[in-house]
Design a protein around this motif. Structure first.
Motif, PDB file in Angstrom:
ATOM      1  N   ILE A 265     -10.857  -2.382  -1.202  1.00  0.00           N
ATOM      2  CA  ILE A 265     -10.643  -3.710  -0.632  1.00  0.00           C
ATOM      3  C   ILE A 265      -9.976  -4.576  -1.700  1.00  0.00           C
ATOM      4  O   ILE A 265     -10.617  -5.012  -2.651  1.00  0.00           O
ATOM      5  CB  ILE A 265     -11.961  -4.346  -0.153  1.00  0.00           C
ATOM      6  CG1 ILE A 265     -12.674  -3.435   0.857  1.00  0.00           C
ATOM      7  CG2 ILE A 265     -11.692  -5.720   0.469  1.00  0.00           C
ATOM      8  CD1 ILE A 265     -11.848  -3.098   2.083  1.00  0.00           C
TER       9      ILE A 265
ATOM     10  N   ILE B  26     -14.618   1.632  -0.457  1.00  0.00           N
ATOM     11  CA  ILE B  26     -15.490   1.842   0.692  1.00  0.00           C
ATOM     12  C   ILE B  26     -15.040   3.074   1.473  1.00  0.00           C
ATOM     13  O   ILE B  26     -13.949   3.605   1.261  1.00  0.00           O
ATOM     14  CB  ILE B  26     -15.512   0.612   1.624  1.00  0.00           C
ATOM     15  CG1 ILE B  26     -14.114   0.346   2.210  1.00  0.00           C
ATOM     16  CG2 ILE B  26     -16.014  -0.615   0.873  1.00  0.00           C
ATOM     17  CD1 ILE B  26     -14.124  -0.726   3.268  1.00  0.00           C
TER      18      ILE B  26
ATOM     19  N   SER C  18     -15.398   0.093   8.610  1.00  0.00           N
ATOM     20  CA  SER C  18     -14.108   0.276   7.938  1.00  0.00           C
ATOM     21  C   SER C  18     -13.307   1.345   8.669  1.00  0.00           C
ATOM     22  O   SER C  18     -13.831   2.426   8.973  1.00  0.00           O
ATOM     23  CB  SER C  18     -14.314   0.699   6.486  1.00  0.00           C
ATOM     24  OG  SER C  18     -13.069   1.019   5.891  1.00  0.00           O
TER      25      SER C  18
ATOM     26  N   MET D  18      -8.871  -8.930   5.964  1.00  0.00           N
ATOM     27  CA  MET D  18      -9.290  -7.958   4.949  1.00  0.00           C
ATOM     28  C   MET D  18      -8.162  -6.958   4.737  1.00  0.00           C
ATOM     29  O   MET D  18      -7.547  -6.491   5.699  1.00  0.00           O
ATOM     30  CB  MET D  18     -10.579  -7.252   5.385  1.00  0.00           C
ATOM     31  CG  MET D  18     -11.174  -6.312   4.336  1.00  0.00           C
ATOM     32  SD  MET D  18     -12.822  -5.669   4.813  1.00  0.00           S
ATOM     33  CE  MET D  18     -13.871  -7.079   4.429  1.00  0.00           C
TER      34      MET D  18
ATOM     35  N   ILE E  17     -18.206  -3.456   7.617  1.00  0.00           N
ATOM     36  CA  ILE E  17     -17.394  -4.408   6.838  1.00  0.00           C
ATOM     37  C   ILE E  17     -17.607  -5.851   7.279  1.00  0.00           C
ATOM     38  O   ILE E  17     -17.317  -6.776   6.520  1.00  0.00           O
ATOM     39  CB  ILE E  17     -15.906  -4.059   6.897  1.00  0.00           C
ATOM     40  CG1 ILE E  17     -15.414  -4.004   8.362  1.00  0.00           C
ATOM     41  CG2 ILE E  17     -15.627  -2.768   6.169  1.00  0.00           C
ATOM     42  CD1 ILE E  17     -13.907  -3.885   8.503  1.00  0.00           C
ATOM     43  N   CYS E  18     -18.096  -6.060   8.504  1.00  0.00           N
ATOM     44  CA  CYS E  18     -18.351  -7.413   8.980  1.00  0.00           C
ATOM     45  C   CYS E  18     -19.224  -7.374  10.222  1.00  0.00           C
ATOM     46  O   CYS E  18     -19.331  -6.317  10.879  1.00  0.00           O
ATOM     47  CB  CYS E  18     -17.045  -8.177   9.252  1.00  0.00           C
ATOM     48  SG  CYS E  18     -16.007  -7.452  10.546  1.00  0.00           S
TER      49      CYS E  18
ATOM     50  N   CYS F 207      -9.796 -10.181   0.628  1.00  0.00           N
ATOM     51  CA  CYS F 207     -10.435 -10.498   1.910  1.00  0.00           C
ATOM     52  C   CYS F 207     -10.927 -11.938   1.848  1.00  0.00           C
ATOM     53  O   CYS F 207     -11.037 -12.526   0.777  1.00  0.00           O
ATOM     54  CB  CYS F 207     -11.596  -9.544   2.216  1.00  0.00           C
ATOM     55  SG  CYS F 207     -12.919  -9.559   0.972  1.00  0.00           S
TER      56      CYS F 207
ATOM     57  N   GLU G 267     -18.472  -8.933   5.106  1.00  0.00           N
ATOM     58  CA  GLU G 267     -19.309  -8.526   3.980  1.00  0.00           C
ATOM     59  C   GLU G 267     -18.551  -8.839   2.689  1.00  0.00           C
ATOM     60  O   GLU G 267     -17.317  -8.874   2.671  1.00  0.00           O
ATOM     61  CB  GLU G 267     -19.604  -7.022   4.053  1.00  0.00           C
ATOM     62  CG  GLU G 267     -20.382  -6.582   5.275  1.00  0.00           C
ATOM     63  CD  GLU G 267     -21.848  -6.985   5.215  1.00  0.00           C
ATOM     64  OE1 GLU G 267     -22.342  -7.276   4.105  1.00  0.00           O
ATOM     65  OE2 GLU G 267     -22.495  -7.014   6.270  1.00  0.00           O
TER      66      GLU G 267
ATOM     67  N   LEU H 215     -17.040  -7.538  -0.039  1.00  0.00           N
ATOM     68  CA  LEU H 215     -16.593  -6.214  -0.473  1.00  0.00           C
ATOM     69  C   LEU H 215     -15.381  -6.260  -1.392  1.00  0.00           C
ATOM     70  O   LEU H 215     -14.830  -5.210  -1.738  1.00  0.00           O
ATOM     71  CB  LEU H 215     -16.259  -5.357   0.755  1.00  0.00           C
ATOM     72  CG  LEU H 215     -17.416  -5.058   1.704  1.00  0.00           C
ATOM     73  CD1 LEU H 215     -16.902  -4.393   2.988  1.00  0.00           C
ATOM     74  CD2 LEU H 215     -18.449  -4.161   1.018  1.00  0.00           C
TER      75      LEU H 215
END
Length: 269
Positions: free
Chosen positions: A80, A258, A74, A122, A264-265, A83, A251, A253
């Motif tokens: 978030i 966060i 992130s 996202m 995050i991915c 996304c 992810e 989220l």
């Protein structure tokens, strides 16, 4: 100039003013109390010389980040708000409110639209209590920076639910990025109150000024490392990231708060 820009300029003058020490401590303390700032990783509120200084505070304690080279981290501390996968060119600013990334990125990125279609995205919303510096989510090369002047509507959940095409109407700065020959974009969206964004690698960028024309900066071999500080917002705002199709798996989220440095991915290839 839109009324949101004017309001933000006046508030910005107040926020950057360094008042006498005893008065500034009161301002900072009230702000910290109202927005419930967690300053455990920072200096105490009384040590900042202005409200802007407090708002753009640096970490006093180095934060651990996910060092896995397959993982994007992130870029911010944030919520978030949305996304998922793009539907052709459509993303959500909030549930039920679609917008086209083509309008957000403008014709200046048109040569890459086909790569982004059906990719992933996202949205990161930074509230007034959040740490407002933004960082490199991976090792990458910046190919282009595009500054698009615009309005400065608030970007909180209330406005996301009622203002159509909010992201595409607001002032924003777009970074076109390459990681291992794959494309992604980072879009930094201005918001009400100050509305200024700073980029440490490009000091020429000035947001919420009288500039009304799109400014474009092209780069050759401008490389940034994962975790590098890219710059900061001078009041709350939003970052939106887009990845080309087949690049990453996000992810789950959605709706979560966060921290900068959190994964995050992951890359698919």
């Amino acid at each position: 100039m839109h009324i949101t820009n004017i309001i933000s300029q006046y508030f910005g003058k107040f926020a950057k003013t360094e008042f006498p020490s005893f008065f500034q401590k009161i301002i900072n303390g009230v702000y910290a109390k109202i927005f419930k700032l967690d300053l455990s990783e920072f200096r105490g509120a009384k040590y900042y010389k202005s409200l802007t200084d407090l708002f753009t505070r640096e970490l006093a304690i180095a934060r651990e980040i996910d060092e896995d080279k397959e993982v994007f981290i992130s870029p911010t501390d944030s919520l978030i708000t949305q996304c998922g996968n793009l539907d052709e060119d459509l993303a959500l600013q909030i549930k039920g409110m679609e917008y086209s990334f083509e309008e957000l990125l403008t014709y200046n990125c048109a040569n890459n639209f086909d790569k982004l279609k059906n990719g992933t995205y996202m949205n990161f919303y930074l509230s007034p209590r959040d740490y407002h510096r933004y960082h490199a989510p991976c090792d990458f090369e910046v190919k282009k920076l595009i500054h698009i002047p615009g309005k400065l509507y608030p970007v909180n959940l209330k406005y996301l639910n009622k203002q159509i095409d909010l992201f595409a109407e607001n002032e924003r700065v777009i970074l076109e990025c390459i990681h291992e020959e794959k494309l992604f974009y980072m879009v930094f969206v201005g918001a009400l109150n100050v509305g200024q964004m700073v980029f440490e690698f490009e000091p020429k960028v000035e947001t919420n000024t009288k500039i009304r024309d799109i400014q474009i900066y092209d780069y050759e071999e401008k490389f940034l490392k994962k975790g590098d500080c890219l710059g900061y917002f001078k009041m709350g705002s939003t970052v939106v990231m887009f990845w080309e199709k087949g690049f990453v798996e996000l992810e789950n989220l959605l709706g979560q708060s966060i921290k900068y440095g959190q994964g995050i991915c992951k890359k698919l290839v």
